[in-house]
Design a protein around this motif. Structure first.
Motif, PDB file in Angstrom:
ATOM      1  N   UNK A  92       0.789  -1.237   0.000  1.00 27.98           N
ATOM      2  CA  UNK A  92       0.000   0.000   0.000  1.00 27.98           C
ATOM      3  C   UNK A  92       0.826   1.295   0.000  1.00 27.98           C
ATOM      4  N   UNK A  93       1.900   1.343   0.764  1.00 28.00           N
ATOM      5  CA  UNK A  93       2.616   2.624   0.908  1.00 28.00           C
ATOM      6  C   UNK A  93       3.260   3.080  -0.417  1.00 28.00           C
ATOM      7  N   UNK A  94       4.052   2.218  -1.100  1.00 33.18           N
ATOM      8  CA  UNK A  94       4.647   2.693  -2.369  1.00 33.18           C
ATOM      9  C   UNK A  94       3.581   3.134  -3.369  1.00 33.18           C
ATOM     10  N   UNK A  95       2.449   2.415  -3.432  1.00 32.70           N
ATOM     11  CA  UNK A  95       1.397   2.797  -4.383  1.00 32.70           C
ATOM     12  C   UNK A  95       0.847   4.174  -4.026  1.00 32.70           C
ATOM     13  N   UNK A  96       0.599   4.393  -2.740  1.00 33.27           N
ATOM     14  CA  UNK A  96       0.033   5.671  -2.312  1.00 33.27           C
ATOM     15  C   UNK A  96       1.003   6.815  -2.581  1.00 33.27           C
ATOM     16  N   UNK A  97       2.295   6.596  -2.271  1.00 36.04           N
ATOM     17  CA  UNK A  97       3.289   7.656  -2.465  1.00 36.04           C
ATOM     18  C   UNK A  97       3.483   7.915  -3.961  1.00 36.04           C
ATOM     19  N   UNK A  98       3.580   6.845  -4.765  1.00 32.40           N
ATOM     20  CA  UNK A  98       3.788   7.005  -6.215  1.00 32.40           C
ATOM     21  C   UNK A  98       2.639   7.810  -6.829  1.00 32.40           C
ATOM     22  N   UNK A  99       1.431   7.497  -6.438  1.00 30.07           N
ATOM     23  CA  UNK A  99       0.272   8.187  -6.998  1.00 30.07           C
ATOM     24  C   UNK A  99       0.246   9.663  -6.576  1.00 30.07           C
ATOM     25  N   UNK A 100       0.593   9.893  -5.305  1.00 35.63           N
ATOM     26  CA  UNK A 100       0.634  11.275  -4.815  1.00 35.63           C
ATOM     27  C   UNK A 100       1.643  12.093  -5.606  1.00 35.63           C
ATOM     28  N   UNK A 101       2.832  11.517  -5.821  1.00 40.98           N
ATOM     29  CA  UNK A 101       3.883  12.235  -6.556  1.00 40.98           C
ATOM     30  C   UNK A 101       3.403  12.510  -7.994  1.00 40.98           C
ATOM     31  N   UNK A 102       2.769  11.496  -8.612  1.00 36.11           N
ATOM     32  CA  UNK A 102       2.285  11.661  -9.991  1.00 36.11           C
ATOM     33  C   UNK A 102       1.271  12.811 -10.079  1.00 36.11           C
TER      34      UNK A 102
ATOM     35  N   UNK B 174       5.292  15.240  -1.074  1.00 35.62           N
ATOM     36  CA  UNK B 174       5.384  13.902  -0.459  1.00 35.62           C
ATOM     37  C   UNK B 174       4.841  13.886   0.982  1.00 35.62           C
ATOM     38  N   UNK B 175       5.221  14.902   1.759  1.00 33.93           N
ATOM     39  CA  UNK B 175       4.821  14.919   3.160  1.00 33.93           C
ATOM     40  C   UNK B 175       3.320  15.084   3.378  1.00 33.93           C
ATOM     41  N   UNK B 176       2.595  15.469   2.321  1.00 37.31           N
ATOM     42  CA  UNK B 176       1.141  15.670   2.512  1.00 37.31           C
ATOM     43  C   UNK B 176       0.285  14.505   2.033  1.00 37.31           C
ATOM     44  N   UNK B 177       0.945  13.451   1.531  1.00 41.50           N
ATOM     45  CA  UNK B 177       0.168  12.293   1.076  1.00 41.50           C
ATOM     46  C   UNK B 177      -0.376  11.577   2.310  1.00 41.50           C
ATOM     47  N   UNK B 178      -1.683  11.262   2.285  1.00 40.64           N
ATOM     48  CA  UNK B 178      -2.301  10.661   3.479  1.00 40.64           C
ATOM     49  C   UNK B 178      -1.929   9.177   3.570  1.00 40.64           C
ATOM     50  N   UNK B 179      -1.183   8.842   4.624  1.00 49.13           N
ATOM     51  CA  UNK B 179      -0.737   7.452   4.745  1.00 49.13           C
ATOM     52  C   UNK B 179      -1.255   6.796   6.021  1.00 49.13           C
ATOM     53  N   UNK B 180      -2.258   7.403   6.652  1.00 41.48           N
ATOM     54  CA  UNK B 180      -2.681   6.811   7.921  1.00 41.48           C
ATOM     55  C   UNK B 180      -4.186   6.611   7.984  1.00 41.48           C
ATOM     56  N   UNK B 181      -4.573   5.679   8.854  1.00 37.72           N
ATOM     57  CA  UNK B 181      -5.979   5.489   9.215  1.00 37.72           C
ATOM     58  C   UNK B 181      -6.888   5.180   8.042  1.00 37.72           C
ATOM     59  N   UNK B 182      -8.187   5.372   8.239  1.00 35.89           N
ATOM     60  CA  UNK B 182      -9.155   5.068   7.189  1.00 35.89           C
ATOM     61  C   UNK B 182      -8.863   5.811   5.891  1.00 35.89           C
ATOM     62  N   UNK B 183      -8.274   7.028   5.995  1.00 33.20           N
ATOM     63  CA  UNK B 183      -7.958   7.789   4.784  1.00 33.20           C
ATOM     64  C   UNK B 183      -7.054   7.026   3.829  1.00 33.20           C
TER      65      UNK B 183
END
Ligand code: PFF
Length: 511
Positions: free
Chosen positions: A278-288, A293-302
């Motif tokens: 999950x984390x690499x996918x979320x970060x990759x999509x955020x960057x795209x 980077x620091x504002x990509x939501x990586x916690x909880x239900x979000x």
């Protein structure tokens, strides 16, 4: 009575069921984020040390007490200690409270499977909203959430009504391998996205979370200890009656220590794998999408319901298919955990009936428990993580502590926050000081005569577990109640001392 009680079909069946209980939502959204935020390998190391010195010890103890008494938590603790019989009630009420929100989250998974199936059938444009719009719309449509929560509870009920071996064991025998394969598919997809490596850095490189401004400053070691301890307990399903109940259906020949090692290793491995999915996918999509980077939501239900849905929506025509696979895997993880919670609650009444000579009441008892769970879950589903109302809004508090933010946090506070660390602390004091470690070791000896483990166990149960649990308790109270940290450390130490005295000093005749 023992003869009429359920039992596992095989040790493998038990292992898959226990791993199923452990592998759940906690692994998928708790572990990876907490690991990244708390310094990557530092967190992993602390987590593993805690798993060996505390998690393993509690797991062996729960399995041993369950198997020795062949009873559900309430009756098992009553049989083992008159003084601490109430731990059994705590270990039954806590899973009941957890089910109030676990089933709502399971319901969300069902809704997201339906959403991605719609997109798969009618094209991505069928629901052309962003992840956060979808999530917001779902939370503010409480009736839908209630219906899907009820569906989730119904699915779990049907499995638990099927019985220990032909319901729970059977589900896990198919579900766990399926979950593993689905996880591998998502990992391959995730790691082949451009910039995925940034996500791996978040999880594994110490200091990265601060550098990328996910967090302001690295947490201190005591905070890491509290976070890792709380996460480890929830993830391994400890001190909630579930493992004790599963142990009570286990045959005398099985090796409890080896089984515990397998459960702990599997749960941790799946948590790390879930992070890599999950984390690499979320970060990759955020960057795209140009999100810093620091504002990509990586916690909880979000993370699950906003960030990852965006990942699947942005993946093109195959995205919804990966979406269906992903939310189905999360659903399996949620069901396999929820059925262990449901079994831990219902087992008491099923046992009582068997004692009275009524052997056929499982279906009715599980139905009653499911209806009670539905009743409390409706409140959690309806408040929509605080979008519609919350304990704070009902009480008219404008700047509430975390535990009043929404009913999910409220229920989580009393179960995961308080009952879990307190229950584990009390159990360790009861075994180590009121009774004797031999209570557990005699039972362990049935499948494993190793002397080394016995020495290790005696030290950990008497000293290490109670002290670590005081830290975990303080960490949880700091998270849920806020306020000056020192107050919660004092409260925890006072609790430790009071309960130690209660277990240590006793009328001579009782010893
Ligand atoms: N271990 C589950 C998870 O990681 O999501 C949650 C859980 C299941 C906690 C069963 C407690 C329990 F008894």
């Amino acid at each position: 009575m023992e003869n009429n009680r359920s039992s596992w079909g095989s040790n493998l069946g038990f292992l898959l069921a226990a791993i199923g209980s452990a592998v759940g939502l906690g692994n998928i959204w708790g572990f990876p984020y907490k690991m990244g935020k708390s310094g990557g390998f530092t967190f992993l190391l602390v987590y593993l040390l805690l798993a060996v010195f505390v998690g393993m010890i509690i797991m062996v103890s729960e399995l041993a007490i369950g198997r020795k008494t062949k009873l559900s938590p309430i009756d098992a603790y009553k049989k083992v200690s008159a003084k601490f019989a109430w731990i059994g009630w705590m270990a039954t009420i806590a899973p009941f409270l957890i089910m109030s929100f676990y089933s709502v989250l399971g319901g969300y998974c069902l809704q997201y499977i339906a959403l991605n199936m719609t997109k798969l059938s009618f094209g991505n444009g069928a629901v052309a909203m962003s992840g956060s719009e979808i999530f917001g719309a779902m939370l503010t449509t409480p009736l839908g959430c209630v219906v899907f929560t009820a569906l989730f509870i119904f699915l779990c009920m049907a499995i638990v009504q099927g019985g220990v071996s032909s319901g729970i064991e059977k589900f896990n025998k198919i579900g766990m391998p399926a979950l593993f394969v689905m996880l591998l598919i998502i990992i391959v997809r995730s790691l082949t996205l451009p910039n995925a490596v940034e996500g791996l850095k978040f999880m594994f490189v110490p200091g990265y979370a601060v550098k990328a401004q996910f967090i302001e400053k690295a947490p201190n070691l005591i905070t890491v200890l509290g976070t890792a301890g709380g996460q480890m307990f929830f993830s391994l399903s400890l001190a909630m009656g579930a493992i004790l109940t599963y142990g009570s259906y286990l045959s005398k020949e099985e090796n409890l220590v080896r089984n515990s090692v397998i459960i702990v290793i599997s749960d941790t491995l799946i948590a790390i794998m879930a992070g890599i999915a999950v984390i690499p996918a979320a970060v990759a999509n955020g960057i795209a999408n140009g999100t810093p980077v620091g504002q990509i939501k990586l916690s909880g239900p979000n993370l699950l319901f906003v960030t990852l849905q965006d990942v699947f929506s942005n993946m093109g025509s195959l995205g919804p298919l990966f979406g269906v696979i992903f939310y189905a895997l999360v659903l399996i993880a949620a069901i396999s955990s929820a059925i262990s919670l449901m079994e831990a609650i219902a087992a008491h009444w099923i046992d009582m009936d068997i004692q009275k000579g009524e052997n056929d009441t499982r279906k009715q008892r599980v139905l009653t428990v499911s209806l009670l769970i539905l009743f409390e879950a409706v409140i959690v589903a309806w408040d929509g993580l605080g979008s519609n109302f919350s304990p704070a809004s009902l009480l008219g508090i404008s700047d509430p502590p975390t535990f009043l933010d929404c009913f999910l946090d409220f229920m989580d506070c009393w179960s995961e926050g308080i009952a879990m660390p307190l229950g584990a602390m009390l159990m360790a004091l009861m075994i180590g000081w009121e009774k004797s470690p031999e209570l557990v070791l005699d039972e362990v000896a049935h499948g494993d005569p190793s002397e080394g483990f016995k020495k290790f166990y005696r030290i950990c149960i008497k000293f290490v577990v109670p002290v670590v649990m005081a830290f975990v308790l303080a960490g949880q109270m700091i998270d849920f109640f806020g306020g000056p940290q020192i107050v919660w450390y004092i409260v925890s130490v006072v609790a430790l001392v009071v309960f130690f005295c209660l277990s240590f000093f006793q009328p001579h005749a009782e010893k």
